[in-house]
Design an enzyme around this catalytic site. Sequence first.
Site, PDB file in Angstrom:
ATOM      1  N   GLY A 327       5.078  -5.140   4.802  1.00 23.01           N
ATOM      2  CA  GLY A 327       5.437  -5.287   3.399  1.00 23.01           C
ATOM      3  C   GLY A 327       4.422  -4.635   2.482  1.00 23.01           C
ATOM      4  O   GLY A 327       3.764  -3.649   2.823  1.00 23.01           O
ATOM      5  N   SER A 328       4.271  -5.208   1.290  1.00 17.03           N
ATOM      6  CA  SER A 328       3.538  -4.528   0.220  1.00 17.03           C
ATOM      7  C   SER A 328       2.036  -4.427   0.430  1.00 17.03           C
ATOM      8  O   SER A 328       1.379  -3.650  -0.270  1.00 17.03           O
ATOM      9  CB  SER A 328       3.827  -5.217  -1.119  1.00 17.03           C
ATOM     10  OG  SER A 328       5.180  -5.042  -1.478  1.00 17.03           O
ATOM     11  N   VAL A 329       1.455  -5.197   1.358  1.00 15.97           N
ATOM     12  CA  VAL A 329       0.030  -4.985   1.656  1.00 15.97           C
ATOM     13  C   VAL A 329      -0.178  -3.552   2.138  1.00 15.97           C
ATOM     14  O   VAL A 329      -1.210  -2.933   1.883  1.00 15.97           O
ATOM     15  CB  VAL A 329      -0.469  -6.002   2.706  1.00 15.97           C
ATOM     16  CG1 VAL A 329      -1.895  -5.675   3.138  1.00 15.97           C
ATOM     17  CG2 VAL A 329      -0.426  -7.416   2.145  1.00 15.97           C
ATOM     18  N   LYS A 331       1.057  -1.005   0.913  1.00 12.57           N
ATOM     19  CA  LYS A 331       0.980  -0.095  -0.235  1.00 12.57           C
ATOM     20  C   LYS A 331      -0.454   0.362  -0.493  1.00 12.57           C
ATOM     21  O   LYS A 331      -0.675   1.393  -1.137  1.00 12.57           O
ATOM     22  CB  LYS A 331       1.563  -0.772  -1.476  1.00 12.57           C
ATOM     23  CG  LYS A 331       3.076  -0.933  -1.426  1.00 12.57           C
ATOM     24  CD  LYS A 331       3.601  -1.748  -2.606  1.00 12.57           C
ATOM     25  CE  LYS A 331       5.103  -1.962  -2.506  1.00 12.57           C
ATOM     26  NZ  LYS A 331       5.619  -2.894  -3.519  1.00 12.57           N
TER      27      LYS A 331
END
Length: 747
Positions: A327-329, A331
């Site tokens: 997920g967004s980690v 990013k």
Amino acid sequence: MSKTAVSTNKMKIKMNFVLAIMVILGFGTLIGRLYYLQFVEGEKYQAMALKQQLRPTAISPQRGTIYDRNLKTLAASATVWNVIISPAEIESEEELGKIADYLSVLLEVDREKIISRGQKKSSYYETIKQKVEKDVADQITQFILDEKISGIYLIEDTKRYYPYGNLASTVLGFTGDQNKGAYGLEAYYDKTLSGTPGMVISAKNAKGAELPNSYRQLYEPENGNSVVLTIDEVIQHVLEKNLEAAVVEHNVDNRAVGIVMDIKTGEILAMSTKPDFDPNDPRTLADPKAIARVDAAASEEERIELLQEEQFLQWRNKAISDPYEPGSVFKIVTAATALDLGVVTPEGQYFNCPGYHIVAGRRKSCWKVAGHGTIDFTQAVKFSCNPAFMMIGARIGPENFYHYFERFGFKEPTHIDLPGEAEGFSYSLEMLSKPSGEELASSSFGQTFTVTPIQLITAVSAVVNDGKLMRPYIVKQVLDSEGNIVSTTDPVAVRQVITSETSATMRGILERVVGDEDGSGRKAYVPGYRVGGKTGTSEKLQKNNAEGGKFYITSFYGFAPADDPQVGVLVLLDEPHVGNIYGSVIAAPVVGAVLSEILPYLGVEPQYTEKELEQIDIQVPYLIGELLHDATSALTQKGLDYKTVGEGTTITKQIPASGQPIPKGGTVILYTDEEPEVTMVEVPDVVGLSGQQANRTILNAGLNIKITGLGIENAASVAISQNPAPGAEVEAGTVITVDFAAKDLAG
């Protein structure tokens, strides 16, 4: 003499002569054979005889100790005894019955099992029970003496102990019945820890009994080496305490994982999977949900099968063995790649987020349904905007994305010194290069591929560590049985992934994720410390498609201090069941709670901003009815400390009450039981004491202090009054108001 008599005598003489010749020939042959066997082939037959008569008995070595980095014992071996009976030496059935009666009760072993083994009259060695403690062994010895029993023996052995119970259990693993490592470090370092068995070689008869006055040779065992871990027992306790609370608070179905890493070296300071198990009793299930699943089995066969499955599951170290969609980690990696390539700048370039982005004719949504509007790159990271990152991924391009993905270590294991490290799934360059761009778009914000938690924390820590990718490791030193250093593990920089300039820029951006009032990671904020980080919420797409539900993993990565990172923390909660499942809401407070405790422990000094200093006296918020981590996060963000009392997860009582002012750093007592048992303390007398003395006395009593008058920083001030009065019985955490004045005015 007649002819007949003469003839008979001659016949006797001939017969005696023949007989003598036969005797001489027989004895000669026998002597010759004996000579041949003794002198010609004597060594050969002597060796054969010894081979049959000499029986070795193994002596177990002492298994090495496992220490934390400060030489606190996490696993050690102690002497125990195996209870053996020798049926060939038991004199009667009556004696066997007496032995069975006694041992079956003391050892909790089936009596018929002892009788059955005791009836094997040709045997000298039947095991009744292994690894009994000294007090039990002493009772058996006394029984032998009192009853004059023969045929019971106590054979010395070793047993593994884990003094901290389930602490770091999925990291340590455990040992089997033969003192061999079964899981975790115990298995990975088994050869290092196990040592070399010794041996007693003695002459025994065909039944196994030792021959009197015969050969006996002792070869001493060589004890195993010990290992010193990078794990810190204090930090491990902090991580596990917060993970355990999070699992209960957020009804986590599929366990929680946490890793604390020394960013500069790659040392693992703490690693945990919750729920876990007690390595002293590894086959007993510890997770109530797992126990319920086993108890619900339809048959005994199904129950046994389910029990084995749940045992294997609780032994798994999910931090290294279970890949997941980050997920967004992730990013953090995409953003660092884009900056390093120069395809974006921190400010001045804008992305439009209407709440979605269309790729290959399909609408891919942002977590914020209304969209973020026009934002720059820094805001895209701070707000964790999916549409912006899909656009950023397109700017990076498939070849560069694949290249950096590989350089950050996601295409291979980290090679951490633990067993069972898995490899995730990721797209090939051909897949990323598909004209639709769909695979590249979803990968840019951390979906449709998998990594392990250890891979992720290693990669994102490289982003803030001047771009250096460090190899994670968990064993710092190996010591011999005398405590001498055999080997030391040095930090290994695998490669430079991004430039130090890119790393510095990313540190500043990630600090704003936590430090800015509107940052998505605000709940990980710790007053006095510069914390950076990134939230993550990923859908479990494969499970969602298979089962038709909505399953998520929420996570957060935090690091501090942001200007010179020392420590990184990754926490993920797999399948929480709460109203708001975003990592910013439920995972960030856990990381904030961990950092708030370990940063002071590591000696990182707080540096308060002017705004924080202005809020020295803080009003206690209303926390009753809040979940434990939400309450502790609220207190931490206000610069207050806390102490929890009780086993629940919801606040039922607080002291001081809401609205009361207490100094920054004051302690709020949070009770979580339905009918809390409140701790009462006696108010100490501080009148006449200096400011520092009064402050220390009040705090040491478990109370809070409110300063009025001159203030405790003034060396010339003393306490002139206090309320409540000295000797009063008040609840722990109560605010004691103390008035100070200059010494010359105090009299």
